[in-house]
Design an enzyme around this catalytic site. Structure first.
Site, PDB file in Angstrom:
ATOM      1  N   GLY A   1       0.866  -1.207  -0.089  1.00 22.71           N
ATOM      2  CA  GLY A   1       0.001  -0.060   0.095  1.00 22.71           C
ATOM      3  C   GLY A   1       0.931   1.065  -0.062  1.00 22.71           C
ATOM      4  N   THR A   2       1.962   1.081  -0.593  1.00 23.82           N
ATOM      5  CA  THR A   2       2.959   2.368  -0.440  1.00 23.82           C
ATOM      6  C   THR A   2       2.485   3.551  -1.344  1.00 23.82           C
ATOM      7  OG1 THR A   2       4.760   0.714  -0.643  1.00 23.82           O
ATOM      8  CG2 THR A   2       5.487   2.877  -0.682  1.00 23.82           C
TER       9      THR A   2
ATOM     10  N   TRP B   1      -0.312   4.130  -2.550  1.00 21.10           N
ATOM     11  CA  TRP B   1      -1.898   4.632  -1.799  1.00 21.10           C
ATOM     12  C   TRP B   1      -1.595   5.240  -0.549  1.00 21.10           C
ATOM     13  CZ3 TRP B   1      -5.603   0.900   1.064  1.00 21.10           C
ATOM     14  CH2 TRP B   1      -6.956   1.705   1.344  1.00 21.10           C
TER      15      TRP B   1
ATOM     16  N   PHE C   1      19.571  17.938 -12.025  1.00 21.42           N
ATOM     17  CA  PHE C   1      20.411  17.776 -10.995  1.00 21.42           C
ATOM     18  C   PHE C   1      21.840  18.552 -11.421  1.00 21.42           C
ATOM     19  CE2 PHE C   1      24.229  15.385  -9.705  1.00 21.42           C
ATOM     20  CZ  PHE C   1      24.031  15.380  -8.221  1.00 21.42           C
TER      21      PHE C   1
ATOM     22  N   LYS D   1       9.402   8.228   0.893  1.00 19.30           N
ATOM     23  CA  LYS D   1       8.995   6.819   1.130  1.00 19.30           C
ATOM     24  C   LYS D   1      10.191   5.925   0.868  1.00 19.30           C
ATOM     25  CE  LYS D   1       6.653   6.763  -3.323  1.00 19.30           C
ATOM     26  NZ  LYS D   1       5.361   6.735  -4.045  1.00 19.30           N
TER      27      LYS D   1
ATOM     28  N   HIS E   1      11.411   1.510   1.261  1.00 22.47           N
ATOM     29  CA  HIS E   1      11.130   0.187   1.605  1.00 22.47           C
ATOM     30  C   HIS E   1      12.419  -0.571   2.239  1.00 22.47           C
ATOM     31  CE1 HIS E   1       7.624   0.046  -1.077  1.00 22.47           C
ATOM     32  NE2 HIS E   1       8.320  -0.059  -2.313  1.00 22.47           N
TER      33      HIS E   1
END
Length: 337
Positions: A76-77, A79, A128, A156, A158
């Site tokens: 559900g990252t 979302w 960049f 975010k 993982h």
């Protein structure tokens, strides 16, 4: 950073996975695993580019106004990141369709998942190099751009919490979302069928075996969950379950808003939920086809209980034993329907 201002030394090593193990992965169906590195003692499998960026991730300086989302993959990252952005940018939701996903939230893992080269024909690399003419692309474009960003950031990852800066929770608010291991396994399998970064060409029973053996990318699953679970009472950590979000999104958003110290009306919470609906997220992702992380089919079902459609009775029994063994000593309770 340490109190002296010097980078902390890593409390883990990053080692190349031996060829014998790589051969086993290829026999299962992981066709893209030409080389993998693994952290020790945590034994997290990651792409080789992580090896020279591990210090940068472990020492990345978070700020008090940051908001960080940590998840195991396929939990559900996207979302949750859309919900977090909407909650912090309620006045911009009308423009939400115009702002690319990468400009709403920063997925810091991209530096090792899809390493950049100085000659990449990519807008982020060009931006960049314009901002940092002497900058080293190999040191992580996303990380360095995030570091230079002015104002609040939503990021975010993982990566396990133990691989991130130890000051994270003492510095800023962090949201962790967990999803039951059966549905994570099924979702990862299907993602592997379409993934450019971590392709899988085998059958589901082989993938499930690798998942339970902690051999898939970002594993081990249980260590990832338990590291966050033991910190669930920290004032700056909000632990959520994907299944609870599917069952009662407004109720979960109410709790999340309280954690973020934000006030919304019921109508505003509904607007936030609608912004992050499955259909609208899928539509935005497909329109953002120019993005490096665009994957056709990335949004598949977003349902709970898909394991029943994928696994045999024998495999289910094996998974149930694995869950029972790894759940001992914890009070984590997952919902599977």
């Amino acid at each position: 950073m340490s109190s002296s201002g010097n980078p902390r030394p890593l409390p883990f090593t990053v080692d190349r996975v031996p060829d014998k193990e790589l051969s086993r992965l290829r026999s299962w169906g992981f066709s893209g695993h030409a080389e993998i590195v693994r952290t020790n003692p945590s034994r997290v499998s990651l792409p080789p580019a992580y090896s020279h960026l591990a210090h940068a991730y472990y020492n990345f300086e978070f700020r008090p106004d940051d908001l960080v989302l940590v998840t195991y993959p396929r939990s559900g990252t996207t979302w949750t990141s859309e919900l977090l952005w909407a909650m912090r940018n309620l006045g911009l939701l009308e423009r939400g369709e115009e702002i690319t996903g990468g400009d709403r939230t920063t997925f810091i893992d991209m530096d090792f998942l899809m390493p950049s080269c100085a000659d990449d024909d990519n807008p982020k690399v060009k931006e960049f190099l314009t901002l940092f003419p002497e900058g080293r692309v190999e040191d992580g474009v996303v990380l360095q751009m995030a570091k230079s960003h002015k104002g609040p950031r939503i990021m975010k990852t993982h990566l396990q919490i133990d691989l991130l800066n130890p000051d994270l929770l003492d510095t800023c608010k962090t949201v962790y979302v967990a999803r039951n291991p059966k549905d994570v396994c099924v979702s990862l399998f299907h993602h592997g069928k379409i993934s450019k970064m971590d392709p899988f060409e085998g059958e589901f029973p082989d993938f499930a075996e690798a998942f339970m053996a902690d051999q898939v990318m970002y594993g081990p699953y249980w260590d990832h969950i338990k590291q966050a679970w033991k910190l669930k009472h920290h004032a700056n950590l909000h632990f959520m379950f994907y299944e609870d979000m599917k069952r009662d999104i407004i109720g979960e958003l109410t709790k999340l808003a309280r954690f973020l110290q934000l006030d919304f009306t019921d109508e505003q919470l509904k607007t936030i939920s609608d912004h992050a609906s499955f259909g609208r997220m899928k539509s935005r992702h497909e329109r953002d086809a120019s993005g490096r992380n665009h994957t056709p089919g990335f949004f598949r079902k977003g349902q709970t209980g898909d394991w029943a459609n994928a696994a045999s009775g024998e495999l289910t029994a094996a998974m149930d034993r694995w869950i029972a063994d790894n759940s001992q000593g914890t009070d984590i309770v997952f919902k599977y329907k």
